[in-house]
Design an enzyme around this catalytic site. Structure first.
Site, PDB file in Angstrom:
ATOM      1  N   HIS A   1     -88.576 -65.816 -56.556  1.00  0.00           N
ATOM      2  CA  HIS A   1     -89.843 -65.088 -56.612  1.00  0.00           C
ATOM      3  C   HIS A   1     -89.994 -64.340 -57.941  1.00  0.00           C
ATOM      4  O   HIS A   1     -91.092 -64.264 -58.502  1.00  0.00           O
ATOM      5  CB  HIS A   1     -90.013 -64.118 -55.438  1.00  0.00           C
TER       6      HIS A   1
ATOM      7  N   HIS B   1     -92.479 -56.576 -64.035  1.00  0.00           N
ATOM      8  CA  HIS B   1     -93.822 -56.707 -64.594  1.00  0.00           C
ATOM      9  C   HIS B   1     -94.005 -55.927 -65.890  1.00  0.00           C
ATOM     10  O   HIS B   1     -94.667 -56.399 -66.815  1.00  0.00           O
ATOM     11  CB  HIS B   1     -94.856 -56.248 -63.573  1.00  0.00           C
TER      12      HIS B   1
HETATM   13 ZN   LIG Z   1     -94.514 -61.160 -56.875  1.00  0.00          ZN
END
Ligand SMILES: [Zn+2]
Length: 309
Positions: A239, A266
């Site tokens: 993931h 991120h």
């Molecule tokens: Zn994700």
């Protein structure tokens, strides 16, 4: 290689993981040189390009913001679109967050399979990396350790993603692959979002998982998983690689580069993209995949080429 779009529209709907807001999305064909563009149809079709300069605050998901208009959790849908080699597409949405659906990119792959791929009469432009760039930061949860990400010259788009979570079901996991529609579909698309049970109460208090449920995220307890079975033994590492590809889509063009992420997330992914785009000495725009015949093409000088079909 020619640019692509989709043949027909595709729809989906659901709640956003972070906001809990219910929304509808529609994938719409787009002309050559459009790129990947979100349109807030609840705000007069306000366009938000999937590009590094539109990245907003990044914490648990990647958000885009343009002129104060926000769109959250773009990474799973963008990972599917980017891996499938779709250069031009409109994503119409009537809410502030992309639906989380089952927490993976599989529902988006199904939408793209329904939509089909069409070649356009314009050559594809690649962002070809010429020099390496690395970004690192201290790991706040683990003193003395760092997280890092780097991008390096390569003749194809390749990622390597390493994660290390101190949990009996996770530990060290690593994924390395050339990104293509096939590898993405088979290796990454089905891998779901995950979180740790101990983080749920604080995340809820901060209002960050209003749409979270056992149907859209794997919840890890101290020694196992609350809502198994897992789809892959190393679903977590897969993931993270999916998230990485979705954030790299913000480069705005297909990459010819190798990306290595070491316990990144991120924030580091999007910092890498922003710093890369900010320094044009690190890359060139090429219409040729092969390194032995790199042809520099100024943005404005592209002429239409005959379509292959
Ligand atoms: Zn994700």
């Amino acid at each position: 290689m020619f640019q692509t779009t989709i043949i027909r529209e595709a729809h989906s709907e659901g709640v956003g993981l972070h906001t809990g807001v219910f929304g509808h999305i529609r994938l719409v064909p787009a002309p050559a040189d459009t790129g990947i563009v979100f349109r807030r149809i609840d705000l007069d079709n306000f366009p938000i390009e999937a590009q590094g300069h539109n990245v907003a605050k990044v914490s648990y998901a990647t958000s885009l913001m343009k002129q104060g208009v926000l769109l959250s959790t773009t990474e799973h849908l963008l990972a599917a679109i980017y891996s499938c080699g779709i250069d031009n597409i409109f994503i119409d949405i009537d809410s502030i967050e992309i639906p989380i659906l089952d927490g993976s990119a599989e529902p988006f792959m199904q939408m793209l399979e329904h939509a089909g791929v069409r070649k356009l009469r314009r050559k594809r432009r690649y962002l070809k990396v010429l020099k390496p760039l690395e970004v690192a930061e201290a790991d706040p949860g683990r003193p003395g350790q760092i997280r890092r990400i780097g991008i390096y010259p390569a003749d194809e788009f390749r990622v390597r993603c390493y994660v290390d979570f101190p949990h009996p079901l996770v530990g060290q996991q690593e994924v390395e692959m050339v990104v293509s529609p096939e590898t993405f579909r088979h290796l990454l698309a089905r891998a779901r979002t995950f979180c740790f049970e101990r983080d749920i109460a604080p995340l809820r208090e901060m209002g960050l998982i209003r749409g979270g449920s056992l149907e859209n995220a794997i919840v890890l307890t101290d020694d196992g998983v609350m809502n198994g079975p897992l789809r892959f033994p190393d679903e977590f590492g897969r993931h993270k690689a999916l998230d990485l590809i979705g954030d790299l889509a913000l480069a705005g063009l297909p990459l010819l580069a190798r990306v290595e992420a070491h316990k990144a997330g991120h924030s580091l992914h999007t910092q890498l993209v922003s710093r890369l785009l900010a320094d044009p000495t690190l890359w060139t725009i090429s219409t040729d995949e092969a390194s032995h015949a790199v042809e520099e093409v100024p943005f404005a000088a592209l002429s239409p080429a005959p379509a292959a079909d």
